[in-house]
Structure formats: C-alpha cells, structure tokens
Write a protein that holds these residues in place. Sequence first.
Motif, PDB file in Angstrom:
ATOM      1  N   GLU A   1       0.797  -1.226   0.000  1.00 22.64           N
ATOM      2  CA  GLU A   1       0.000   0.000   0.000  1.00 22.64           C
ATOM      3  C   GLU A   1       0.831   1.279   0.000  1.00 22.64           C
ATOM      4  OE1 GLU A   1      -3.139   0.220  -0.415  1.00 22.64           O
ATOM      5  OE2 GLU A   1      -3.711  -1.883  -0.199  1.00 22.64           O
ATOM      6  N   LEU A   2       2.123   1.169   0.333  1.00 22.24           N
ATOM      7  CA  LEU A   2       2.939   2.379   0.423  1.00 22.24           C
ATOM      8  C   LEU A   2       4.173   2.324  -0.468  1.00 22.24           C
ATOM      9  CD1 LEU A   2       3.479   5.123   1.719  1.00 22.24           C
ATOM     10  CD2 LEU A   2       4.605   3.937   3.619  1.00 22.24           C
ATOM     11  N   LEU A   3       5.040   1.353  -0.238  1.00 23.85           N
ATOM     12  CA  LEU A   3       6.319   1.336  -0.946  1.00 23.85           C
ATOM     13  C   LEU A   3       6.160   1.070  -2.441  1.00 23.85           C
ATOM     14  CD1 LEU A   3       8.560  -0.539   1.653  1.00 23.85           C
ATOM     15  CD2 LEU A   3       8.320   1.923   1.276  1.00 23.85           C
ATOM     16  N   GLU A   4       5.410   0.043  -2.797  1.00 26.64           N
ATOM     17  CA  GLU A   4       5.252  -0.274  -4.221  1.00 26.64           C
ATOM     18  C   GLU A   4       4.564   0.845  -4.998  1.00 26.64           C
ATOM     19  OE1 GLU A   4       3.395  -4.089  -4.430  1.00 26.64           O
ATOM     20  OE2 GLU A   4       5.212  -5.178  -3.824  1.00 26.64           O
ATOM     21  N   PRO A   5       3.470   1.440  -4.480  1.00 28.46           N
ATOM     22  CA  PRO A   5       2.872   2.571  -5.210  1.00 28.46           C
ATOM     23  C   PRO A   5       3.814   3.768  -5.331  1.00 28.46           C
ATOM     24  CG  PRO A   5       1.298   1.663  -3.659  1.00 28.46           C
ATOM     25  CD  PRO A   5       2.616   1.011  -3.360  1.00 28.46           C
TER      26      PRO A   5
END
Length: 253
Positions: A246-250
């Motif tokens: 939800e945070l790093l990949e986006p």
Amino acid sequence: AKFALPYISPGVLPLHAVVAASSAAAGALCMSPFASLIHDFLDVDFTPWMAAQQSGAFQEGWSQVSQKARPRELAKEQVRGVIDGGYTDNTAIAHLVANGATKVVSFLDVGEKDYSKSFAKLFDQGNTVNGLSGGGNSRWGVPFLAFPIFAENATLIKEEFLNLPKVYHPGSKYLKHLSIGTLHATTVDNKWMGTTAGRKVAIHVVSVSSLVWVNTLNEFTEYSEFVAEITNALSAPANADLVRTELLEPMLS
C-alpha cells in the motif's frame, strides 16, 4: 507577468518574511469586518503584504498598506496578502495536480481526528461556488474556502478514507492510528486552481492521527517519541505486507 515578479527569484526574499507568510494562520483576519478590529485594537497586522516587484516585495507591500494607500494605488502595485495555505488547500495536492501530477503521495497530519477535512474539500461537495459553499464555511466573517478539483462525491471519499487499511501499533502512547492506502480521483475544471477535467489521479495516502499537537512546549519533546512510534509501526514485521503493497510499491512504481 508583473504579478509573478516576487516569485521569480525566491532567494532574494527575506527569510523572516517568507516564514511569516507560510505560517500566517491569522492572516485572513484582514478579510473580516469583525475580527479585523483586533488589528486596530492591538495595533498589529497579522497579514504579511507583498507587492509585485522582484526585490523588496514585502517591504513595499507593507509600506503601501501601513500608509493606507488608496485602492487604486494598491491595485497598481498588485499588493496582495500572503497567508497560510490552509485557507485554500491545506494538503498541496491541488498544486501538484494543477502542474500535471497523476500520482501523488500525500502525508496527512489529521491531529486527533479520523480523517482530513482539508482532503475532503478537494472533492465535490455539491454546492460550492467560487470557493464558498451554502453550508456556511466562515467564522467571524473569515472565509474558509473549498476549491474542489475532483469529481467524486466528498461524502463517499470520506467513507473510503475512513476504511483505508491501518497499521498495527500496540503500546503506542501518542500515535492514535496510521492509515495507508490509495484513493482514485478524476479532475474537474477549476479556474482558481488551474486544473482541467478528465485526468485520472492516484492519491497514495499516509494519514497520521495522533495525540500530539503544537500548542504546548511539552509537545516539542513528545514529538521525538511520536516519530519513533511511527517508525516502529511502519517497520514492524506484522505490518510488512501492508506497508509494501500500500505504500512502498505505489511510491516506487
């Protein structure tokens, strides 16, 4: 254009004046026929003033206002009050989107609340004209404007916001909750913010709710513990999958 002259070379602006403008939370008192009486009573001005010139912009703006220049003269020098951005867009999302961003990472400090009212104001509220809504968004004559740049309904977006995944943080003293996730929006035409209709925008939200604020001196030291709690929550093994997806990949895609 003449109006933009003060912003061409920001390095020549005095630091104390820039800081005063960026945190002028009471700056809009100049717009209220009631609260502006405070200016006269205390013989102070909470609004930093700027004229349209490349150097000495703050000095000239203040000089014009303090000498009670006529409206024609103020208009000629394009004097404007430069105050806290919370009166228009407290998230900076609108400025990013207006400049072409289609992916935005938004770090929101919502205080003790569960969602950001400033975030919700960027969405359709049904009855907003030129920043003002029929619901009455002013206090003591000071307007708190809303400039929707997205087509989605604000109430539905609020529900999505409240349903964002929350990280696990047992034992935190100051961190109330930390939500992360992505909300999708579609732009509308907004001449005030400079957005055009039809663009898809992904907003990656990191929303922090806490019991720490800035109204007491003790809270300056509490912030160090608060930041540690955020760091521990984001790095905890129990939250690894959520933080990655939800945070790093986006953010990195």
